[in-house]
Motif scaffolding. Structure first.
Motif, short mmCIF file in Angstrom:
data_model
loop_
_atom_site.label_atom_id
_atom_site.label_comp_id
_atom_site.label_asym_id
_atom_site.label_seq_id
_atom_site.Cartn_x
_atom_site.Cartn_y
_atom_site.Cartn_z
N LYS A 75 -3.90 6.95 -2.13
CA LYS A 75 -3.62 5.93 -2.35
C LYS A 75 -3.81 4.85 -3.02
N CYS B 80 -2.73 0.51 -4.05
CA CYS B 80 -2.06 -0.55 -3.50
C CYS B 80 -2.05 -1.69 -4.41
N LEU C 117 0.78 -1.62 0.17
CA LEU C 117 0.00 0.17 0.24
C LEU C 117 0.80 1.08 0.03
N SER C 118 0.51 2.15 -1.18
CA SER C 118 1.72 3.49 -1.19
C SER C 118 0.46 4.42 -1.15
N ASN C 119 1.50 5.46 -0.15
CA ASN C 119 0.54 6.65 -0.42
C ASN C 119 1.59 8.34 -0.85
N TYR D 20 6.92 9.80 -1.43
CA TYR D 20 6.08 8.45 -1.50
C TYR D 20 6.83 7.27 -1.06
N ALA E 297 -7.56 1.76 0.01
CA ALA E 297 -6.08 2.50 -1.50
C ALA E 297 -7.80 2.72 -1.85
#
Length: 296
Positions: free
Chosen positions: A206, A208, A171-173, A259, A272
């Motif tokens: 977000k 994912c 999971l990236s933000n 990020y 996400a």
């Protein structure tokens, strides 16, 4: 009036698309070394197979390729790039580090990292890496915005296709730390620029990734980007000015952000906005708190 409202909506949508561009580092010996070694891996895979981590044993920054028995790295004392092993029986100086960095940049060499496919990024965007930290920058220049209708160019950090399922979900933000939108202003005293707020909100989303590349599990990406978006918004700007909104080209959007990602058990139980599978190519978008599949 209806046409002006339509163009205003088009303008907002275009700005949000630009904000959704995923930005994905440094001007020192360590990052320059990683740039050169990344380029060597991409250009001469028979000699430097796979993506290896850079190691440090004073005065060396180097990578070892056990498949070919080759060491490649930089001596920080003399700032030269050396190779040893394989065809090179003794440590052999290839060139100075600055000369090789300049050569790679001028030749358009690929210094992308395995966790991020940068093959189709626009000219004027530069990448570098130091450990798990990647930086993307336009070096203080505002470059033409990529085609937002072309997913191969509008995403600056395309997740590479994985040839097998990694079983890793990340999971990236993306968090905007500073930004500015120039060329579109409000003429109502004391009213903040609503367009800037919309773009910033669109950028802080977000995503994912299922079957993510192993390199992306602890990846940190710092961005410092400026886009000239005048041409991208030309259609939306045709009916301006609109009361309360002043447009003075060129229109540029600058942002700095970070990020980062974290491993999760299941992308579908996260908050996400979008999900993609790097192995199968499937894509889902959150709609009414449910993920709807839109591509495969």
């Amino acid at each position: 009036m209806k046409q002006r409202l339509k163009n205003l909506i088009q303008l907002i949508c275009s700005l949000v698309l630009i904000a959704h561009t995923h930005f994905v580092a440094a001007e020192n010996t360590a990052s320059d070394t990683d740039n050169v070694l990344n380029w060597a891996e991409n250009t001469y895979p028979a000699l430097f197979p796979g993506h290896k981590a850079t190691q440090s044993i004073d005065p060396w920054l180097f990578r070892f390729y056990p498949e070919t028995g080759i060491y490649a790295g930089v001596n920080v004392n003399d700032n030269n790039v050396y190779v040893l092993g394989g065809p090179w029986n003794t440590a052999t100086a290839v060139d100075t580090l600055p000369n090789l960095v300049s050569f790679i940049q001028n030749s358009g060499g690929n210094t992308s990292i395995s966790a991020c496919n940068t093959t189709n990024v626009p000219d004027g965007i530069f990448y570098s890496q130091s450990g798990n930290v990647v930086t993307v920058t336009t070096n203080g220049q505002c470059i033409p915005a990529p085609d937002m209708n072309d997913p191969t160019s509008s995403n600056l950090c395309v997740t590479p296709h994985q040839t097998e399922a990694s079983g890793v979900s990340v999971l990236s933000n993306n968090t905007i730390t500073s930004s500015s939108l120039n060329g579109i202003t409000t003429t109502i005293p004391g009213l903040p620029n609503p367009f800037k707020s919309i773009v910033d909100a669109g950028a802080s989303v977000k995503h994912c990734t299922i079957n993510a590349a192993p390199d992306s599990t602890n990846l940190v990406v710092n961005s410092d980007i400026c886009f000239d978006i005048t041409d991208s918004l030309s259609g939306a700007l045709s009916s301006f000015p609109i009361d309360g909104i002043q447009v003075t080209p060129p229109i540029t959007y600058s942002s700095s952000g970070t990020y980062s990602g974290q491993v999760v058990a299941d992308c579908f139980t996260t908050d996400a906005t979008t999900i993609s599978d790097a192995f199968t190519g499937e894509v889902w978008v959150r709609q009414n708190n449910t993920f709807v599949k839109i591509a495969n």
